[in-house]
Design a protein around this motif. Structure first.
Motif, short mmCIF file in Angstrom:
data_model
loop_
_atom_site.label_atom_id
_atom_site.label_comp_id
_atom_site.label_asym_id
_atom_site.label_seq_id
_atom_site.Cartn_x
_atom_site.Cartn_y
_atom_site.Cartn_z
N ALA A 1 0.83 -1.21 0.00
CA ALA A 1 0.00 0.00 0.00
C ALA A 1 0.86 1.26 0.00
CB ALA A 1 -0.93 -0.02 1.21
N VAL A 2 1.97 1.24 0.74
CA VAL A 2 2.84 2.42 0.79
C VAL A 2 3.46 2.68 -0.59
CG1 VAL A 2 5.03 3.29 1.71
CG2 VAL A 2 3.33 2.30 3.25
N VAL A 3 3.95 1.62 -1.25
CA VAL A 3 4.55 1.80 -2.57
C VAL A 3 3.48 2.22 -3.58
CG1 VAL A 3 5.81 0.66 -4.43
CG2 VAL A 3 6.39 0.16 -2.06
N PHE A 4 2.28 1.63 -3.47
CA PHE A 4 1.19 2.00 -4.37
C PHE A 4 0.88 3.50 -4.25
CE2 PHE A 4 -3.19 3.04 -5.21
CZ PHE A 4 -3.51 2.35 -6.35
N ASN A 5 0.69 3.98 -3.02
CA ASN A 5 0.33 5.38 -2.84
C ASN A 5 1.43 6.32 -3.28
OD1 ASN A 5 -2.38 6.05 -1.23
ND2 ASN A 5 -1.68 4.02 -0.62
N THR A 6 2.67 5.94 -3.06
CA THR A 6 3.79 6.77 -3.54
C THR A 6 3.74 6.86 -5.07
OG1 THR A 6 5.15 6.06 -1.66
CG2 THR A 6 6.28 7.05 -3.54
N ALA A 7 3.61 5.72 -5.74
CA ALA A 7 3.59 5.71 -7.20
C ALA A 7 2.37 6.45 -7.75
CB ALA A 7 3.60 4.26 -7.71
N TRP A 8 1.23 6.31 -7.09
CA TRP A 8 0.00 6.95 -7.55
C TRP A 8 0.14 8.47 -7.52
CZ3 TRP A 8 -3.97 6.87 -10.44
CH2 TRP A 8 -5.14 7.56 -10.18
N PHE A 9 0.77 9.00 -6.49
CA PHE A 9 0.92 10.44 -6.41
C PHE A 9 2.07 10.96 -7.26
CE2 PHE A 9 -2.35 10.16 -3.40
CZ PHE A 9 -2.88 11.43 -3.25
N VAL A 10 3.06 10.12 -7.58
CA VAL A 10 4.03 10.48 -8.61
C VAL A 10 3.31 10.67 -9.94
CG1 VAL A 10 5.99 9.65 -9.96
CG2 VAL A 10 6.01 9.39 -7.49
#
Length: 399
Positions: free
Chosen positions: A220-229
């Motif tokens: 979830a942390v990696v997903f949210n980081t990538a989503w906001f990138v």
């Protein structure tokens, strides 16, 4: 589903609709009435997301110590008071950006308490076998609010001004609180009072040491980081590379909400033929495919590809949210649910400003294409994390 859950689901729908109306109204009010620019609206957005970082863990502690229903009612009352303050200041001509940001922060604090308490309350109202179905209904309400709330908020402000938009949001918050009033809450045994820091460490430690929850949190942390990138560069990419108008950008972003609704509606049929692990992996897989489609628009600037990507970003991850929430509720001791939910909320929301900052730096130095490439790599990484974990191999909820 039990009557108590139906009231909770309706309350959740009203609360989510109020939140989305307010989130859509605030930047529009700032730009149209207060003359704000991009920097000011950015700080306003930061003020409305900061409570998730600062207050989620304390809210989780409260949810495990006190009545979760009273905490949710208080959260909606707090949001209504904050929105009423914005409305009163705007009507008197004394509203400034500082006041709008401060009251937005206060309203978001209510959202944080609601977001932590509701998942912790749910297992006390619904039998274990009905948790996935109950979470689907809650996520469907969130999806509908996400899809319709911004459009409704924009339309109300555009046609009638800020008053009706904020008035509707206040009414929805009060309706949410009213639906919760009198809802039965099973008694919990009195737990020994310890230092708050010790209790918070216990919740965080439970997530980080659990073989199923730890990889879910990392994903979830990696997903949210990538989503906001990706979000940092999408609008510029859509306008300058895909040739979309403002309305066209809005349509493609609206397909994200439509995908969430479609995924929530499809969840029961998919659950009937897929294992729990497959349902959990479906979200990261759909997000990875969507990111690669978005990356392909650099070479093939087709708006339809971007629209399909955003639809998949909504449809797949909503399955993830439903079933990872159900798994978390099933494996977490009831007395710790608030703190565990708060740990997940803090980590995932904490990744959002990080992703936005990475996206801004990449776009400034290397261009929007670098944002799309970095986001695609991030989404592939989150898929690899979950596929390597035991959560992806679950047949059903563990005992």
């Amino acid at each position: 589903m039990p009557h108590a859950f139906r009231r909770l689901a309706l309350s959740n729908l009203a609360a989510q609709a109020s939140e989305q109306l307010a989130l859509a109204a605030a930047p529009l009010l700032a730009v149209l009435a207060l003359g704000a620019g991009a920097a000011e609206t950015g700080w306003l957005q930061a003020a409305q997301t900061l409570p998730f970082l600062l207050l989620a863990l304390p809210a989780g502690l409260l949810a495990d110590r006190a009545s979760r229903i009273r905490l949710m009612i208080g959260a909606e009352a707090l949001r209504a008071v904050a929105l009423l303050g914005i409305l009163a200041l705007a009507a008197s001509g004394r509203l400034g950006l500082g006041g709008l940001a401060a009251l937005g922060f206060l309203g978001a604090a209510g959202t944080v308490a609601q977001s932590v308490a509701a998942p912790a309350l749910l297992p006390t109202l619904v039998p274990r076998a009905g948790l996935a179905r109950a979470n689907r209904w809650l996520e469907l309400g969130r999806s509908l609010a996400f899809a319709a709330g911004p459009a409704l908020g924009g339309a109300l402000i555009g046609w009638l001004g800020a008053g009706p938009a904020y008035g509707a949001a206040i009414g929805l918050s009060l309706l949410s609180a009213g639906l919760l009033a009198g809802l039965p809450e099973p008694a919990r045994g009195a737990a020994p009072r310890r230092h708050p820091g010790q209790e918070l460490r216990e919740g965080i430690g439970f997530v980080l040491s659990h073989p199923l929850l730890r990889p879910i949190l990392a994903t979830a942390v990696v997903f949210n980081t990538a989503w906001f990138v990706l979000q940092a560069g999408y609008v510029v990419h859509a306008v300058h590379h895909l040739g979309l108008s403002a309305a066209g950008v809005g349509v493609t972003l609206g397909l994200y909400g439509a995908g969430m609704v479609a995924g929530a509606l499809a969840a029961p049929r998919l659950a009937a033929c897929w294992s729990l692990g497959t349902l959990i992996a479906a979200g990261p897989l759909a997000a990875s495919l969507a990111a690669l489609l978005m990356l392909a628009t650099l070479a093939l600037p087709a708006p339809a590809l971007a629209a399909l990507a955003l639809f998949l970003f909504g449809a797949g991850p909503i399955l993830w949210t439903i079933h990872t929430t159900t798994l978390r509720q099933a494996v977490t001791p009831g007395a710790m649910l608030g703190r565990v939910s708060a740990t997940v909320l803090t980590a995932t929301f904490g990744a959002r400003p990080l992703g936005a900052a990475i996206g801004a730096l990449l776009a400034a130095r290397y261009g929007v294409g670098a944002c799309l490439l970095a986001a695609a790599l991030g989404f592939v990484a989150q898929l690899a994390i979950i596929l390597a974990s035991p959560a992806a191999r679950l047949r059903a909820l563990p005992g």
